[in-house]
Design a protein around this motif. Structure first.
Motif, PDB file in Angstrom:
ATOM      1  N   MET A   1       0.828  -1.183   0.000  1.00  0.00           N
ATOM      2  CA  MET A   1       0.000   0.000   0.000  1.00  0.00           C
ATOM      3  C   MET A   1       0.875   1.250   0.000  1.00  0.00           C
ATOM      4  SD  MET A   1      -3.217  -0.742   2.447  1.00  0.00           S
ATOM      5  CE  MET A   1      -2.369  -1.814   3.576  1.00  0.00           C
ATOM      6  N   THR A   2       0.347   2.289  -0.600  1.00  0.00           N
ATOM      7  CA  THR A   2       1.096   3.538  -0.737  1.00  0.00           C
ATOM      8  C   THR A   2       0.347   4.679  -0.078  1.00  0.00           C
ATOM      9  OG1 THR A   2      -0.022   4.148  -2.786  1.00  0.00           O
ATOM     10  CG2 THR A   2       1.909   2.718  -2.991  1.00  0.00           C
ATOM     11  N   GLY A   3       0.808   5.893  -0.309  1.00  0.00           N
ATOM     12  CA  GLY A   3       0.139   7.089   0.189  1.00  0.00           C
ATOM     13  C   GLY A   3      -0.906   7.605  -0.770  1.00  0.00           C
ATOM     14  N   ARG A   4      -1.151   6.875  -1.845  1.00  0.00           N
ATOM     15  CA  ARG A   4      -2.145   7.287  -2.829  1.00  0.00           C
ATOM     16  C   ARG A   4      -2.969   6.067  -3.227  1.00  0.00           C
ATOM     17  NH1 ARG A   4      -2.329  11.393  -7.304  1.00  0.00           N
ATOM     18  NH2 ARG A   4      -3.619  10.440  -8.900  1.00  0.00           N
ATOM     19  N   GLY A   5      -4.270   6.204  -3.101  1.00  0.00           N
ATOM     20  CA  GLY A   5      -5.145   5.095  -3.438  1.00  0.00           C
ATOM     21  C   GLY A   5      -6.418   5.598  -4.088  1.00  0.00           C
ATOM     22  N   THR A   6      -7.446   4.768  -4.049  1.00  0.00           N
ATOM     23  CA  THR A   6      -8.720   5.133  -4.669  1.00  0.00           C
ATOM     24  C   THR A   6      -9.894   4.771  -3.762  1.00  0.00           C
ATOM     25  OG1 THR A   6      -8.840   3.009  -5.808  1.00  0.00           O
ATOM     26  CG2 THR A   6      -7.905   4.853  -7.045  1.00  0.00           C
ATOM     27  N   VAL A   7     -10.989   5.487  -3.988  1.00  0.00           N
ATOM     28  CA  VAL A   7     -12.269   5.140  -3.380  1.00  0.00           C
ATOM     29  C   VAL A   7     -12.845   3.999  -4.198  1.00  0.00           C
ATOM     30  CG1 VAL A   7     -14.641   5.931  -2.955  1.00  0.00           C
ATOM     31  CG2 VAL A   7     -12.706   7.487  -2.553  1.00  0.00           C
ATOM     32  N   GLU A   8     -13.159   2.905  -3.540  1.00  0.00           N
ATOM     33  CA  GLU A   8     -13.733   1.754  -4.238  1.00  0.00           C
ATOM     34  C   GLU A   8     -15.251   1.686  -4.073  1.00  0.00           C
ATOM     35  OE1 GLU A   8     -11.862  -0.527  -6.194  1.00  0.00           O
ATOM     36  OE2 GLU A   8     -10.451   1.135  -5.954  1.00  0.00           O
ATOM     37  N   ARG A   9     -15.737   1.907  -2.836  1.00  0.00           N
ATOM     38  CA  ARG A   9     -17.171   1.829  -2.566  1.00  0.00           C
ATOM     39  C   ARG A   9     -17.530   2.864  -1.505  1.00  0.00           C
ATOM     40  NH1 ARG A   9     -18.667  -4.535  -2.221  1.00  0.00           N
ATOM     41  NH2 ARG A   9     -20.633  -3.830  -3.082  1.00  0.00           N
ATOM     42  N   ILE A  10     -18.792   3.295  -1.519  1.00  0.00           N
ATOM     43  CA  ILE A  10     -19.299   4.292  -0.581  1.00  0.00           C
ATOM     44  C   ILE A  10     -20.576   3.747   0.062  1.00  0.00           C
ATOM     45  CG2 ILE A  10     -20.209   6.635  -0.329  1.00  0.00           C
ATOM     46  CD1 ILE A  10     -18.724   7.276  -2.998  1.00  0.00           C
ATOM     47  N   PHE A  11     -20.689   3.933   1.386  1.00  0.00           N
ATOM     48  CA  PHE A  11     -21.857   3.458   2.118  1.00  0.00           C
ATOM     49  C   PHE A  11     -22.323   4.512   3.123  1.00  0.00           C
ATOM     50  CE2 PHE A  11     -19.344  -0.235   1.006  1.00  0.00           C
ATOM     51  CZ  PHE A  11     -20.278  -1.112   0.487  1.00  0.00           C
ATOM     52  N   ILE A  12     -23.623   4.607   3.309  1.00  0.00           N
ATOM     53  CA  ILE A  12     -24.194   5.391   4.403  1.00  0.00           C
ATOM     54  C   ILE A  12     -25.335   4.587   5.013  1.00  0.00           C
ATOM     55  CG2 ILE A  12     -23.565   7.651   3.433  1.00  0.00           C
ATOM     56  CD1 ILE A  12     -26.545   7.991   2.638  1.00  0.00           C
ATOM     57  N   ALA A  13     -25.699   4.947   6.240  1.00  0.00           N
ATOM     58  CA  ALA A  13     -26.873   4.377   6.904  1.00  0.00           C
ATOM     59  C   ALA A  13     -27.628   5.544   7.529  1.00  0.00           C
ATOM     60  CB  ALA A  13     -26.460   3.373   7.971  1.00  0.00           C
ATOM     61  N   PRO A  14     -28.926   5.649   7.292  1.00  0.00           N
ATOM     62  CA  PRO A  14     -29.671   6.793   7.804  1.00  0.00           C
ATOM     63  C   PRO A  14     -29.897   6.773   9.317  1.00  0.00           C
ATOM     64  CG  PRO A  14     -31.147   5.286   6.685  1.00  0.00           C
ATOM     65  CD  PRO A  14     -29.749   4.772   6.465  1.00  0.00           C
ATOM     66  N   GLU A  15     -29.755   5.598   9.938  1.00  0.00           N
ATOM     67  CA  GLU A  15     -29.969   5.466  11.375  1.00  0.00           C
ATOM     68  C   GLU A  15     -29.002   4.437  11.935  1.00  0.00           C
ATOM     69  OE1 GLU A  15     -34.008   4.281  12.107  1.00  0.00           O
ATOM     70  OE2 GLU A  15     -34.802   5.796  10.759  1.00  0.00           O
ATOM     71  N   ALA A  16     -28.836   4.467  13.249  1.00  0.00           N
ATOM     72  CA  ALA A  16     -27.990   3.487  13.926  1.00  0.00           C
ATOM     73  C   ALA A  16     -28.505   2.073  13.680  1.00  0.00           C
ATOM     74  CB  ALA A  16     -27.958   3.771  15.424  1.00  0.00           C
TER      75      ALA A  16
END
Length: 163
Positions: A1-16
């Protein structure tokens, strides 16, 4: 691993405790978090909320990241396979050592963040997933950050150190 990478996936949850939902893009707002996420400052319905609106918001709740390499190692070394988003972190990255970003400013696409602290696994995560997750993800459970400059985050965006 380096100091530069990529966003692979994004997630959110509206509630706990509800299932994380994968996103094609998410709006990140400085000092507030990800729009629609449980830790968004206007919702603050996450499990570990330490902000009641009358005081300054706790640091490190704006955005969480985890390395896909850590998720893959979890499956390989511990035979624990997490479903997408089951790790409860907002962003999966590839190619960047997140632990090295504690205390540093870095960019996620057009968004500027500061690494606040490691996002160590906890008994709550283990309760929502399966036995063994807590120990297997220790010191590789991701990074808690503060958003300093907002914008949109999308899969494929670059993650890189600014300092």
């Amino acid at each position: 691993m380096t100091g530069r990478g990529t966003v692979e996936r994004i997630f959110i949850a509206p509630e706990a405790e509800v299932a994380m939902r994968e996103q094609d893009a998410v709006e990140a707002v400085a000092g507030c978090g990800l729009q629609g996420d449980r830790y968004w400052s206007e919702l603050e319905s996450g499990t570990f909320v330490g902000w009641d609106g009358d005081e300054e918001r706790d640091a490190g709740f704006d955005l969480t990241l985890i390395e896909q390499e850590a998720i893959e190692a979890l499956a390989r070394e511990s035979s624990i396979e997490l479903a997408p988003g089951e790790h409860r972190r907002n962003i999966e990255t590839r190619g960047v050592a997140l632990n090295h970003l504690v205390g540093k400013r870095f960019r996620v696409g057009e968004v500027v963040c500061r690494g606040d602290r490691l996002c160590e696994p906890c008994s709550h995560l283990q309760r929502l997933t399966q036995d063994g997750v807590l120990g297997a993800l220790t010191h590789r459970g991701g990074l808690r950050t503060d958003i300093l400059k907002g914008g949109v985050i999308r899969p494929g965006d670059v993650v890189e150190l600014l300092e």
